[in-house]
Design a protein around this motif. Structure first.
Motif, PDB file in Angstrom:
ATOM      1  N   ARG A  17       0.830  -1.206   0.000  1.00  0.00           N
ATOM      2  CA  ARG A  17       0.000   0.000   0.000  1.00  0.00           C
ATOM      3  C   ARG A  17       0.869   1.263   0.000  1.00  0.00           C
ATOM      4  NH1 ARG A  17      -3.428  -0.852   4.915  1.00  0.00           N
ATOM      5  NH2 ARG A  17      -2.404  -2.832   5.042  1.00  0.00           N
ATOM      6  N   ALA A  18       1.961   1.179   0.788  1.00  0.00           N
ATOM      7  CA  ALA A  18       2.862   2.338   0.830  1.00  0.00           C
ATOM      8  C   ALA A  18       3.496   2.565  -0.543  1.00  0.00           C
ATOM      9  CB  ALA A  18       3.939   2.129   1.885  1.00  0.00           C
ATOM     10  N   ASP A  19       3.887   1.475  -1.222  1.00  0.00           N
ATOM     11  CA  ASP A  19       4.472   1.592  -2.574  1.00  0.00           C
ATOM     12  C   ASP A  19       3.428   2.140  -3.547  1.00  0.00           C
ATOM     13  OD1 ASP A  19       6.908   0.657  -1.725  1.00  0.00           O
ATOM     14  OD2 ASP A  19       6.622  -1.397  -2.478  1.00  0.00           O
ATOM     15  N   GLN A  20       2.200   1.664  -3.427  1.00  0.00           N
ATOM     16  CA  GLN A  20       1.143   2.135  -4.324  1.00  0.00           C
ATOM     17  C   GLN A  20       0.872   3.631  -4.078  1.00  0.00           C
ATOM     18  OE1 GLN A  20      -2.128  -0.473  -3.483  1.00  0.00           O
ATOM     19  NE2 GLN A  20      -1.372  -2.087  -4.859  1.00  0.00           N
ATOM     20  N   GLU A  21       0.866   4.001  -2.809  1.00  0.00           N
ATOM     21  CA  GLU A  21       0.626   5.408  -2.469  1.00  0.00           C
ATOM     22  C   GLU A  21       1.766   6.266  -2.992  1.00  0.00           C
ATOM     23  OE1 GLU A  21      -1.286   8.686  -1.017  1.00  0.00           O
ATOM     24  OE2 GLU A  21      -2.054   6.662  -1.255  1.00  0.00           O
ATOM     25  N   GLU A  22       2.994   5.781  -2.831  1.00  0.00           N
ATOM     26  CA  GLU A  22       4.150   6.534  -3.316  1.00  0.00           C
ATOM     27  C   GLU A  22       4.113   6.665  -4.832  1.00  0.00           C
ATOM     28  OE1 GLU A  22       9.029   6.446  -3.029  1.00  0.00           O
ATOM     29  OE2 GLU A  22       7.856   4.950  -2.011  1.00  0.00           O
ATOM     30  N   THR A  23       3.745   5.566  -5.486  1.00  0.00           N
ATOM     31  CA  THR A  23       3.643   5.599  -6.952  1.00  0.00           C
ATOM     32  C   THR A  23       2.569   6.611  -7.369  1.00  0.00           C
ATOM     33  OG1 THR A  23       4.277   3.298  -7.050  1.00  0.00           O
ATOM     34  CG2 THR A  23       3.252   4.200  -9.017  1.00  0.00           C
ATOM     35  N   ARG A  24       1.456   6.614  -6.726  1.00  0.00           N
ATOM     36  CA  ARG A  24       0.368   7.550  -7.049  1.00  0.00           C
ATOM     37  C   ARG A  24       0.825   8.995  -6.844  1.00  0.00           C
ATOM     38  NH1 ARG A  24      -3.237  10.470  -4.487  1.00  0.00           N
ATOM     39  NH2 ARG A  24      -2.658   9.706  -2.463  1.00  0.00           N
ATOM     40  N   LEU A  25       1.528   9.231  -5.716  1.00  0.00           N
ATOM     41  CA  LEU A  25       2.014  10.595  -5.446  1.00  0.00           C
ATOM     42  C   LEU A  25       3.038  11.034  -6.493  1.00  0.00           C
ATOM     43  CD1 LEU A  25       2.380  10.572  -1.554  1.00  0.00           C
ATOM     44  CD2 LEU A  25       0.661  11.766  -2.913  1.00  0.00           C
ATOM     45  N   LEU A  26       3.915  10.151  -6.889  1.00  0.00           N
ATOM     46  CA  LEU A  26       4.914  10.486  -7.917  1.00  0.00           C
ATOM     47  C   LEU A  26       4.232  10.772  -9.254  1.00  0.00           C
ATOM     48  CD1 LEU A  26       7.848   8.026  -7.134  1.00  0.00           C
ATOM     49  CD2 LEU A  26       7.861  10.505  -6.906  1.00  0.00           C
ATOM     50  N   ARG A  27       3.231  10.044  -9.605  1.00  0.00           N
ATOM     51  CA  ARG A  27       2.523  10.262 -10.875  1.00  0.00           C
ATOM     52  C   ARG A  27       1.812  11.615 -10.847  1.00  0.00           C
ATOM     53  NH1 ARG A  27       0.149   4.279 -12.158  1.00  0.00           N
ATOM     54  NH2 ARG A  27       2.118   3.494 -12.932  1.00  0.00           N
ATOM     55  N   GLU A  28       1.224  11.905  -9.697  1.00  0.00           N
ATOM     56  CA  GLU A  28       0.546  13.205  -9.605  1.00  0.00           C
ATOM     57  C   GLU A  28       1.565  14.343  -9.719  1.00  0.00           C
ATOM     58  OE1 GLU A  28      -1.656  13.348  -5.936  1.00  0.00           O
ATOM     59  OE2 GLU A  28      -3.144  11.906  -6.681  1.00  0.00           O
ATOM     60  N   GLN A  29       2.700  14.147  -9.052  1.00  0.00           N
ATOM     61  CA  GLN A  29       3.736  15.167  -9.114  1.00  0.00           C
ATOM     62  C   GLN A  29       4.236  15.317 -10.548  1.00  0.00           C
ATOM     63  OE1 GLN A  29       7.119  14.362  -6.654  1.00  0.00           O
ATOM     64  NE2 GLN A  29       8.139  16.302  -7.178  1.00  0.00           N
ATOM     65  N   LEU A  30       4.493  14.208 -11.226  1.00  0.00           N
ATOM     66  CA  LEU A  30       4.954  14.256 -12.618  1.00  0.00           C
ATOM     67  C   LEU A  30       3.892  14.911 -13.510  1.00  0.00           C
ATOM     68  CD1 LEU A  30       6.769  10.876 -13.276  1.00  0.00           C
ATOM     69  CD2 LEU A  30       7.735  13.139 -13.435  1.00  0.00           C
ATOM     70  N   ALA A  31       2.655  14.615 -13.226  1.00  0.00           N
ATOM     71  CA  ALA A  31       1.577  15.184 -14.046  1.00  0.00           C
ATOM     72  C   ALA A  31       1.497  16.691 -13.823  1.00  0.00           C
ATOM     73  CB  ALA A  31       0.254  14.533 -13.705  1.00  0.00           C
ATOM     74  N   ARG A  32       1.741  17.141 -12.633  1.00  0.00           N
ATOM     75  CA  ARG A  32       1.716  18.573 -12.363  1.00  0.00           C
ATOM     76  C   ARG A  32       2.933  19.263 -12.977  1.00  0.00           C
ATOM     77  NH1 ARG A  32       0.249  17.599  -6.629  1.00  0.00           N
ATOM     78  NH2 ARG A  32       2.446  17.401  -6.481  1.00  0.00           N
ATOM     79  N   GLU A  33       4.069  18.661 -12.806  1.00  0.00           N
ATOM     80  CA  GLU A  33       5.298  19.299 -13.282  1.00  0.00           C
ATOM     81  C   GLU A  33       5.463  19.163 -14.798  1.00  0.00           C
ATOM     82  OE1 GLU A  33       8.534  17.671 -11.019  1.00  0.00           O
ATOM     83  OE2 GLU A  33       7.844  18.595  -9.179  1.00  0.00           O
ATOM     84  N   HIS A  34       5.060  18.057 -15.347  1.00  0.00           N
ATOM     85  CA  HIS A  34       5.236  17.819 -16.793  1.00  0.00           C
ATOM     86  C   HIS A  34       3.892  17.357 -17.362  1.00  0.00           C
ATOM     87  CE1 HIS A  34       9.538  18.089 -16.169  1.00  0.00           C
ATOM     88  NE2 HIS A  34       9.421  17.209 -15.165  1.00  0.00           N
TER      89      HIS A  34
END
Length: 173
Positions: A144-161
């Protein structure tokens, strides 16, 4: 010869009458009628019953066979054999009690040992199950922690790029 009973014999050496003959004559002289005691006839005498009659018997123990007088006991044993056998019975009863007590103590120890082993096995099984559950919980938490981290990274990437976000949507769909 029967007439010589009343005669006293003369000892030839001394010339006196034989003393033994005199004493014998006194011993065998009939009592005076006033001194006579009545003797019961066999018919007048009371006969002892079968229980009162003294009979001889022998001990039924093969090694003893000692004689006894009186009413024979029901077991046929003399008092010495009965005492010896009773002592042996008492000794065997004591030995049996000791063996029984030792057997009960051994059974109690075996029961305690079995319970200790069963509790230890149960404890090990419970600990193993708890460890498996803990490991599964850790894996689940990590996933769950990995999934949450992956989701947060995708959101960050989507915001930045945002341009990359369009590409990733087309590849994932």
């Amino acid at each position: 010869m029967s007439r010589n009973r009343g005669l006293l014999l003369l000892v030839l050496d001394s010339g006196q009458f034989c003393r033994a003959c005199t004493e014998r004559r006194k011993d065998h002289r009939p009592q005076r009628p006033s001194e006579k005691r009545p003797v019961p006839s066999p018919r007048d005498a009371p006969r002892p019953s079968a229980q009162e009659r003294q009979v001889w018997w022998t001990c039924s123990e093969a090694e003893c066979r000692s004689p006894g007088k009186g009413q024979p006991p029901q077991d046929g044993l003399c008092p010495a054999c009965r005492t010896r056998i009773q002592a042996a019975v008492d000794r065997l009863a004591a030995e049996l009690a000791e063996v029984e007590a030792a057997r009960e103590q051994h059974a109690a120890q075996a029961w305690d040992s079995m319970l200790t082993e069963a509790y230890a096995a149960h404890r090990a099984h419970e600990e193993s199950a708890a460890a498996r559950l803990h490991a599964a919980a850790i894996r689940s938490h990590k996933r769950r922690a990995d999934q949450e981290e992956t989701r947060l990274l995708r959101e960050q990437l989507a915001r930045e790029h945002p341009e990359l976000a369009a590409l990733t949507r087309t590849q994932t769909s």
